[in-house]
Design a protein around this motif. Structure first.
Motif, PDB file in Angstrom:
ATOM      1  N   SER A 188       0.812  -1.221   0.000  1.00 15.05           N
ATOM      2  CA  SER A 188       0.000   0.000   0.000  1.00 15.05           C
ATOM      3  C   SER A 188       0.848   1.274   0.000  1.00 15.05           C
ATOM      4  O   SER A 188       0.309   2.379   0.063  1.00 15.05           O
ATOM      5  N   LYS A 205      -7.709 -10.040   7.238  1.00 23.57           N
ATOM      6  CA  LYS A 205      -7.049  -8.807   6.784  1.00 23.57           C
ATOM      7  C   LYS A 205      -7.607  -8.383   5.428  1.00 23.57           C
ATOM      8  O   LYS A 205      -7.887  -7.213   5.189  1.00 23.57           O
ATOM      9  N   GLU A 262      -9.630  -4.899   4.684  1.00 25.75           N
ATOM     10  CA  GLU A 262      -9.019  -3.926   3.770  1.00 25.75           C
ATOM     11  C   GLU A 262      -9.798  -3.757   2.475  1.00 25.75           C
ATOM     12  O   GLU A 262      -9.976  -2.638   1.983  1.00 25.75           O
ATOM     13  N   LEU A 294      -5.769  -1.227  10.281  1.00 25.71           N
ATOM     14  CA  LEU A 294      -6.156  -1.458   8.890  1.00 25.71           C
ATOM     15  C   LEU A 294      -7.269  -0.507   8.479  1.00 25.71           C
ATOM     16  O   LEU A 294      -7.324  -0.044   7.336  1.00 25.71           O
TER      17      LEU A 294
END
Length: 327
Positions: free
Chosen positions: A187, A285, A289, A325
């Motif tokens: 990211s 995760k 996200e 996150l």
């Protein structure tokens, strides 16, 4: 150096990539493609880092016809190839009778001389990571002794033949999957992104190639035992929300519990429950996200009855809280 890609899923259009010697570049170059034939959806991403070119195929087709990918290049290269989903076979157009196979949940290192070769895909879903580099990159990462130990490479290089350097391929375990996902889901931006991708690629190459001694142990297992473990891995990935016990999994695999625990660790490099936890954290995760799940929703989706227990497990594995996150 030049590599040409011609896919029947892209209406037969040819993608031509030109590179400096040994894939040298001072900057990060990225591109993404999503134009396919009708019935084919997904993306192809390319990442050009210094001394390495990475191509990620992640797409699906709903048509019944067999799709192929033809690749040509004018310089010998190594291809470190990972199959996260789907299987394939490929061959050199000079020797079409000699086929190389890469199964789902496996990876291999191939030496490919300057040539044209053709891929045939075995399923409608394709998720492959292809890493191209030359001997100089491998030498800089692994050293001369490692290259000298690759007897198949020495023979293939001398005879100018396509070769799979690790027999039938190695198991793509959870540790490698995590590194692949971290590489593909970076990211960061700018120079930080380039530095991160270069470091993750190095970690992936080193981990994959230094894991090869365990193949000697897995060779002691019969093919049907390896297949049983692969089926169990698929079962775990598709049933993370359920209660997964050693007794239940060993029964499905056809082993007694002690043998199941032993061979699972032997092949995947970690105990069963550590592996399950890694998959659950990875899946949660992704849900947070990419799909805007709350922490509670994601934790329930991957099998945690108490979100606090999930938070503790996430922090222990990732080094930060899942709330970061969302931030």
């Amino acid at each position: 150096m030049e590599i040409r890609f011609e896919s029947s899923e892209c209406n037969g259009e040819e993608l031509v990539k030109n590179f400096e010697k040994d894939f040298e570049t001072s900057s990060l170059i990225e591109a993404e493609y999503s134009e396919f034939k009708e019935g084919v959806t997904g993306t192809v991403k390319e990442i050009h880092l210094n001394n390495a070119f990475v191509l990620c195929q992640d797409y699906k087709n709903t048509n019944t016809e067999c799709y192929t990918l033809k690749v040509s290049h004018n310089h010998p290269v190594f291809l470190l190839q990972f199959s996260m989903e789907g299987g394939l076979s490929f061959f050199s157009n000079h020797s079409p009778d000699k086929k190389f196979i890469l199964n789902k949940n496996a990876y291999n290192l191939f030496f490919i001389p300057a040539s044209t070769y053709t891929y045939n895909y075995h399923s409608d879903k394709k998720h492959f990571l292809n890493i191209y580099f030359t001997e100089s990159y491998l030498l800089s990462k692994m050293g001369f002794c490692f290259i000298r130990s690759l007897k198949k490479y020495q023979k293939a290089k001398k005879e100018n033949n396509l070769s799979a350097l690790f027999d039938d391929g190695l198991i793509l375990n959870a540790k490698l999957r995590n590194i692949v996902n971290e590489f593909l889901n970076c990211s960061f931006d700018g120079m930080t992104r380039q530095s991160y991708l270069e470091s993750k690629l190095t970690e992936l190459v080193l981990t994959a190639l230094m894991s090869t001694p365990s193949k000697k142990d897995s060779n002691k297992l019969r093919n049907e035992e390896i297949e049983a473990l692969t089926n169990i891995e698929n079962y775990i990935q598709n049933h993370l929300k359920e209660e997964l016990t050693i007794e239940k999994l060993s029964l499905k695999a056809g082993f007694n519990t002690s043998k199941f625990k032993k061979v699972f660790k032997q092949v995947y490099g970690m105990p069963v429950f550590k592996y399950i936890t890694a998959l659950r954290i990875e899946k949660a995760k992704q849900l947070i996200e990419e799909y805007n799940y709350t922490i509670a929703q994601a934790s329930y989706k991957v099998g945690y009855k108490n979100p606090q227990h999930f938070t503790v497990a996430f922090k222990k594995k990732m080094g930060y809280l899942p709330s970061e996150l969302i931030k």
